[in-house]
Scaffold this active site. Structure first.
Site: not given
Length: 131
Positions: A35, A76, A83
């Site tokens: 990511e 995060e 997500e």
């Protein structure tokens, strides 16, 4: 073909469960390194955490400096998990999906603001006598 399998982790006990949980955690960190946002924050952490030992005057200051960086990484990771779960539901746009992703992003922003505040305060205290 059905990709749903029984969760064997629920059947494990003791040290065996801990060892497997550690493996899953390491797999999560490895996945996070794909990511972009996490990767950028991780590279920054590689520099900031060692720097916290120079900037901090005692273990409390070092803990605050390095802990704030680790907190950003933690938030995060949680945001990325949110997500991913939303994306699993489907690619179509939905108000609640957008809201969930926006809230996760806001959490990351607040953790970064906190981290920056801690680091700027420490830098000011450390170098204020030069001003």
């Amino acid at each position: 073909m059905n990709d749903i399998h029984e969760n064997l982790q629920k059947q494990r006990r003791g040290l065996n469960r801990v060892i497997h949980a550690l493996g899953y955690s390491l797999q999560g960190l490895q996945a996070a390194m794909h990511e972009t946002a996490f990767k950028q924050e991780a590279y920054l952490a590689y520099a900031l955490i060692p720097l916290s030992f120079f900037l901090g005057n005692n273990w409390v200051e070092i803990s605050l400096l390095s802990g704030s960086v680790i907190f950003v990484l933690t938030v995060e990771l949680l945001n990325t998990g949110l997500e991913s779960a939303i994306d699993r539901v489907g690619p179509q746009w939905h108000d609640l999906s957008k809201r969930c992703k926006d809230l996760g992003s806001a959490a990351v922003l607040l953790s970064i603001v906190l981290c920056m505040g801690i680091w700027l305060s420490a830098l000011f205290v450390k170098f204020s006598h030069y001003l």
